[in-house]
Design an enzyme around this catalytic site. Structure first.
Site, PDB file in Angstrom:
ATOM      1  N   ASP A 106      19.118  40.381 -30.121  1.00  0.00           N
ATOM      2  CA  ASP A 106      18.746  41.602 -29.399  1.00  0.00           C
ATOM      3  C   ASP A 106      17.321  42.049 -29.713  1.00  0.00           C
ATOM      4  OD1 ASP A 106      19.112  43.760 -27.753  1.00  0.00           O
ATOM      5  OD2 ASP A 106      20.116  44.985 -29.263  1.00  0.00           O
TER       6      ASP A 106
ATOM      7  N   GLY B  65      13.404  42.723 -25.162  1.00  0.00           N
ATOM      8  CA  GLY B  65      12.737  43.612 -24.208  1.00  0.00           C
ATOM      9  C   GLY B  65      11.818  44.582 -24.930  1.00  0.00           C
ATOM     10  N   ARG B  66      12.316  45.182 -26.023  1.00  0.00           N
ATOM     11  CA  ARG B  66      11.496  46.152 -26.766  1.00  0.00           C
ATOM     12  C   ARG B  66      10.297  45.476 -27.426  1.00  0.00           C
ATOM     13  NH1 ARG B  66      16.515  48.518 -29.739  1.00  0.00           N
ATOM     14  NH2 ARG B  66      17.408  46.705 -28.688  1.00  0.00           N
ATOM     15  N   TRP B  67      10.517  44.267 -27.909  1.00  0.00           N
ATOM     16  CA  TRP B  67       9.416  43.507 -28.512  1.00  0.00           C
ATOM     17  C   TRP B  67       8.302  43.319 -27.485  1.00  0.00           C
ATOM     18  CZ3 TRP B  67       6.877  38.962 -27.395  1.00  0.00           C
ATOM     19  CH2 TRP B  67       6.154  38.368 -28.427  1.00  0.00           C
TER      20      TRP B  67
ATOM     21  N   ARG C  72       9.168  41.710 -19.819  1.00  0.00           N
ATOM     22  CA  ARG C  72      10.382  41.464 -20.608  1.00  0.00           C
ATOM     23  C   ARG C  72      10.618  39.970 -20.846  1.00  0.00           C
ATOM     24  NH1 ARG C  72      14.008  45.219 -21.454  1.00  0.00           N
ATOM     25  NH2 ARG C  72      15.682  43.697 -21.416  1.00  0.00           N
TER      26      ARG C  72
ATOM     27  N   HIS D  23      11.858  37.365 -24.047  1.00  0.00           N
ATOM     28  CA  HIS D  23      12.919  36.345 -24.091  1.00  0.00           C
ATOM     29  C   HIS D  23      12.336  34.983 -24.495  1.00  0.00           C
ATOM     30  CE1 HIS D  23      15.667  39.239 -22.571  1.00  0.00           C
ATOM     31  NE2 HIS D  23      15.170  39.293 -21.360  1.00  0.00           N
TER      32      HIS D  23
ATOM     33  N   THR E 124      28.452  38.800 -19.993  1.00  0.00           N
ATOM     34  CA  THR E 124      29.010  39.004 -18.641  1.00  0.00           C
ATOM     35  C   THR E 124      28.388  40.247 -18.005  1.00  0.00           C
ATOM     36  OG1 THR E 124      30.879  40.067 -19.788  1.00  0.00           O
ATOM     37  CG2 THR E 124      31.258  37.852 -18.931  1.00  0.00           C
ATOM     38  N   GLU E 125      27.826  41.136 -18.820  1.00  0.00           N
ATOM     39  CA  GLU E 125      27.216  42.366 -18.295  1.00  0.00           C
ATOM     40  C   GLU E 125      25.732  42.158 -17.933  1.00  0.00           C
ATOM     41  OE1 GLU E 125      29.170  42.397 -21.195  1.00  0.00           O
ATOM     42  OE2 GLU E 125      30.862  43.091 -19.981  1.00  0.00           O
TER      43      GLU E 125
ATOM     44  N   LEU F 133      25.462  20.638 -37.636  1.00  0.00           N
ATOM     45  CA  LEU F 133      25.551  22.041 -37.214  1.00  0.00           C
ATOM     46  C   LEU F 133      26.143  22.098 -35.809  1.00  0.00           C
ATOM     47  CD1 LEU F 133      24.705  25.128 -37.401  1.00  0.00           C
ATOM     48  CD2 LEU F 133      22.592  24.439 -36.253  1.00  0.00           C
TER      49      LEU F 133
ATOM     50  N   ARG G 190      22.844  41.357 -36.469  1.00  0.00           N
ATOM     51  CA  ARG G 190      22.366  42.041 -35.261  1.00  0.00           C
ATOM     52  C   ARG G 190      20.968  42.587 -35.522  1.00  0.00           C
ATOM     53  NH1 ARG G 190      24.970  45.045 -30.242  1.00  0.00           N
ATOM     54  NH2 ARG G 190      22.990  45.116 -29.201  1.00  0.00           N
TER      55      ARG G 190
ATOM     56  N   VAL H 204      28.860  46.246 -31.169  1.00  0.00           N
ATOM     57  CA  VAL H 204      29.360  44.874 -31.081  1.00  0.00           C
ATOM     58  C   VAL H 204      29.061  44.288 -29.701  1.00  0.00           C
ATOM     59  CG1 VAL H 204      31.474  43.482 -31.122  1.00  0.00           C
ATOM     60  CG2 VAL H 204      31.111  45.201 -32.861  1.00  0.00           C
TER      61      VAL H 204
HETATM   62  C1  FPP Z   1      18.924  40.896 -25.572  1.00  0.00           C
HETATM   63  O1  FPP Z   1      17.673  41.531 -25.681  1.00  0.00           O
HETATM   64  C2  FPP Z   1      18.723  39.484 -25.286  1.00  0.00           C
HETATM   65  C3  FPP Z   1      19.208  38.838 -24.198  1.00  0.00           C
HETATM   66  C4  FPP Z   1      19.995  39.496 -23.143  1.00  0.00           C
HETATM   67  C5  FPP Z   1      18.918  37.412 -23.979  1.00  0.00           C
HETATM   68  C6  FPP Z   1      18.827  36.553 -25.222  1.00  0.00           C
HETATM   69  C7  FPP Z   1      18.149  35.304 -24.852  1.00  0.00           C
HETATM   70  C8  FPP Z   1      17.241  34.638 -25.602  1.00  0.00           C
HETATM   71  C9  FPP Z   1      16.879  34.985 -26.975  1.00  0.00           C
HETATM   72  C10 FPP Z   1      16.509  33.473 -25.080  1.00  0.00           C
HETATM   73  C11 FPP Z   1      17.248  32.544 -24.206  1.00  0.00           C
HETATM   74  C12 FPP Z   1      18.326  31.809 -24.895  1.00  0.00           C
HETATM   75  C13 FPP Z   1      18.450  30.485 -24.844  1.00  0.00           C
HETATM   76  C14 FPP Z   1      19.667  29.862 -25.409  1.00  0.00           C
HETATM   77  C15 FPP Z   1      17.439  29.614 -24.286  1.00  0.00           C
HETATM   78  P1  FPP Z   1      17.319  42.698 -24.666  1.00  0.00           P
HETATM   79  O2  FPP Z   1      16.665  42.095 -23.480  1.00  0.00           O
HETATM   80  O3  FPP Z   1      18.550  43.487 -24.339  1.00  0.00           O
HETATM   81  O4  FPP Z   1      16.328  43.546 -25.502  1.00  0.00           O
HETATM   82  P2  FPP Z   1      16.137  45.130 -25.428  1.00  0.00           P
HETATM   83  O5  FPP Z   1      17.439  45.758 -25.858  1.00  0.00           O
HETATM   84  O6  FPP Z   1      15.033  45.385 -26.403  1.00  0.00           O
HETATM   85  O7  FPP Z   1      15.770  45.465 -24.013  1.00  0.00           O
END
Ligand code: FPP
Length: 258
Positions: free
Chosen positions: A36, A39-41, A49, A53, A82-83, A147, A204, A211
């Protein structure tokens, strides 16, 4: 003075840089991570955004390598829930493209490193290209033993339980299973994670205390570790801190200290 510390923790070695050495005998078998904060990063850097990712993929690469190096057997990462379909189309499409790109770019190295790639979730709901690359990665790494990298994709803990109930109910309706025989083991066997031990440690990043519909059944006795660091900044030294903290915990699984 330090009587609350166990003999084992007192005898733990210190590394050259002053930090503590991991106790290889007491590593979690299964680590789960909610990746998680992408987006904030990105926002904190004035970036789109998707750049967050993309940077998150680099963290994943580093953490997969650390797990291989340190001998952690299973890593389950929440990559798409799923959301998450509720997000703007470009973000969803970008995430699916990143997944395809990751699998294509990393497959050779994952094979070499002994990583077995698996996926959990309603995989049939993913775009065709993503399904094909996942299937290729699954097949080509199936014999690897170092792994298990479990990618949670189009995953929801509630939909996993719904799917398990449907499959169990089908057996009952066919007269192949008696309702009285349904116990925790039967339910475990119908989850996407069938055959895997429950996570020992859930990490997390980004400071949230939720969760978020991740592994709802499997996290019953999992140790939680939360950090304010955003996932794209998370590296093996952060994983080491989580593991050291985990190694100080006393797990009782609802019982008493012996
Ligand atoms: C949540 O951060 C992150 C996700 C919904 C996507 C996670 C995906 C990756 C790390 C990369 C892709 C994965 C693979 C396997 C190639 P957020 O967007 O909700 O962040 P925020 O809460 O700061 O907005």
């Amino acid at each position: 003075m330090f009587s609350f510390l166990t003999k084992r923790s007192r005898s733990r070695k210190t590394r050259e840089d002053g930090s503590q050495e991991l106790d290889r005998e007491r590593l979690p078998r299964h680590v789960a991570i909610i990746m998680d904060g992408n987006g904030r990063w990105a926002r904190s850097r004035g970036l789109p955004r998707l750049a967050g990712h993309r940077a998150g993929v680099e963290s994943l690469r580093d953490i997969v390598r650390a797990c291989v190096d340190w001998g952690i057997g299973i890593l389950t990462v929440y990559a798409f829930s799923t959301e998450n379909w509720k997000r703007p189309h470009e973000e969803v499409e970008g995430l699916m493209n990143l997944l395809v790109e990751y699998l294509r770019r990393e497959l050779a190295e994952l094979r070499r490193e002994g990583v077995q790639v698996r996926a959990i979730g309603r995989l049939e709901g993913l775009p065709r290209q993503a399904r094909e690359e996942l299937e290729r990665a699954r097949k080509e790494t199936a014999a690897n033993k170092r792994l298990i990298l479990n990618l949670a994709l189009n995953y929801g803990g509630r939909s996993e339980l719904v799917d398990a109930c449907r499959r169990i109910a089908t057996l009952v309706a066919r007269g192949e299973l008696d309702p009285g025989e349904i116990d925790e083991e039967v339910i475990n066997n119908f989850l996407y994670t069938a055959g895997l031990p429950d996570p020992d440690l859930l990490i997390r990043p980004s400071g949230e205390m939720r969760v978020s519909n991740f592994l709802l059944w499997q996290l019953a006795y999992t140790e939680f570790w939360v950090t304010d660091i955003y996932w794209p900044d998370f590296r093996r030294e952060d994983l080491r801190r989580a593991l050291l903290d985990y190694q100080q915990r006393e797990r009782r699984f609802g019982g008493l200290k012996i």
